[in-house]
Design an enzyme around this catalytic site. Structure first.
Site, PDB file in Angstrom:
ATOM      1  N   SER A   1      83.675  -4.070 -29.202  1.00 35.81           N
ATOM      2  CA  SER A   1      82.712  -4.991 -28.400  1.00 35.81           C
ATOM      3  C   SER A   1      82.431  -6.342 -29.144  1.00 35.81           C
ATOM      4  CB  SER A   1      81.564  -4.096 -28.720  1.00 35.81           C
ATOM      5  OG  SER A   1      80.330  -5.040 -28.383  1.00 35.81           O
TER       6      SER A   1
ATOM      7  N   TYR B   1      75.287  -0.859 -34.391  1.00 37.43           N
ATOM      8  CA  TYR B   1      76.145  -0.671 -33.233  1.00 37.43           C
ATOM      9  C   TYR B   1      77.228  -1.649 -33.641  1.00 37.43           C
ATOM     10  CZ  TYR B   1      78.163  -1.231 -28.812  1.00 37.43           C
ATOM     11  OH  TYR B   1      79.228  -1.024 -27.745  1.00 37.43           O
TER      12      TYR B   1
END
Length: 258
Positions: A148, A161
């Site tokens: 990501s 995250y």
């Protein structure tokens, strides 16, 4: 031009989180290039639906499904036993399974942030290590980790995250160097906002959507197929000299200064 450089015929590919969203699109792309595709996920109905849809779209395609949770150690072992039972090792591993709980840093419980790491990093690391004996049965094979942009810059997904995805990208770099002599290429992709079920809720807020689009030079949300295309390219023989790379699939987001 050698057409085989742009095909995956005869190759066996394992895709985790392969029943929906980006994972489903990756499975579809690999099947379209001729690979035999093994999809793993926790939702049996979704897995069967994906398998049926792909076989219908690509007559003659070989798509197989296994219900399993990559976070569970015993089930990770079951996944690799299943792959080994297919015969002739493994050509492609796509670590796509992932998840998030978005919180302010001080509001995470220990169980919450540890769960994020279990899903996004530790499961991928363990599955990839376990797959090594199967991957090296071929002269060349490929691992692609779905990361990501959160692992490369700050976005509002929460610190846990971002940390987990940064770790996944460092894992990619280290394994690429360590396993190059084994003929295993290891790469990653880093998506920005992609139109999936998981992103539908935040993007349903018009103000938030406008802000996302303002920060995206291409001015639109990405599609799962666009991530899948980058993943498939990294698996192709045509990408045989590419390893240790992370391709951002982000509409220019990471390059957007002021």
């Amino acid at each position: 031009m050698d057409p085989h450089r742009w095909r995956l015929d005869g190759q066996l590919a394992l895709v985790t989180g392969g029943s929906a969203g980006i994972g489903r699109a990756i499975a579809r792309e690999l099947a379209g290039f001729g690979a035999t595709v093994l999809i793993v996920g926790r939702n049996g109905d979704a897995l069967e639906s994906t398998r049926d849809d792909l076989v219908e779209e690509f007559p003659g395609a070989d798509v197989r499904a296994l219900i399993a949770d990559v976070v569970d150690e015993d089930q990770r072992r079951e996944i690799l036993d299943w792959v080994e039972d297919q015969g002739d090792g493994l050509n492609i591993l796509v670590n796509n399974a992932g998840g998030n709980i978005s919180r302010a840093a001080t509001e995470y419980s220990e169980d919450e942030w540890r769960e994020i790491f279990e899903v996004n990093v530790f499961s991928a690391f363990e599955l990839t290590r376990y797959a090594h004996p199967l991957l090296i049965q071929h002269a060349t094979s490929s691992v692609v980790n779905v990361g990501s942009v959160s692992g490369m810059t700050h976005v509002r997904t929460g610190v846990a995250y971002g940390m987990s995805k940064a770790a996944l990208q460092q894992m990619t770099r280290n394994l690429a160097v360590e396993w190059a002599e084994d003929g295993v290429r290891v790469n990653a992709v880093a998506p920005w906002y992609i139109r999936t079920r998981r992103t539908s809720e935040p993007l349903a807020d018009p103000d938030y959507l406008d802000e996302v689009l303002m920060r995206t030079p291409m001015g639109r949300i990405g599609e799962p197929e666009e991530v899948a295309a980058a993943v498939a390219f990294l698996c192709l023989p045509a990408a045989s000299y590419i390893t240790g790379e992370c391709i951002a699939v982000d509409g220019g987001f990471l390059r957007h200064g002021f």
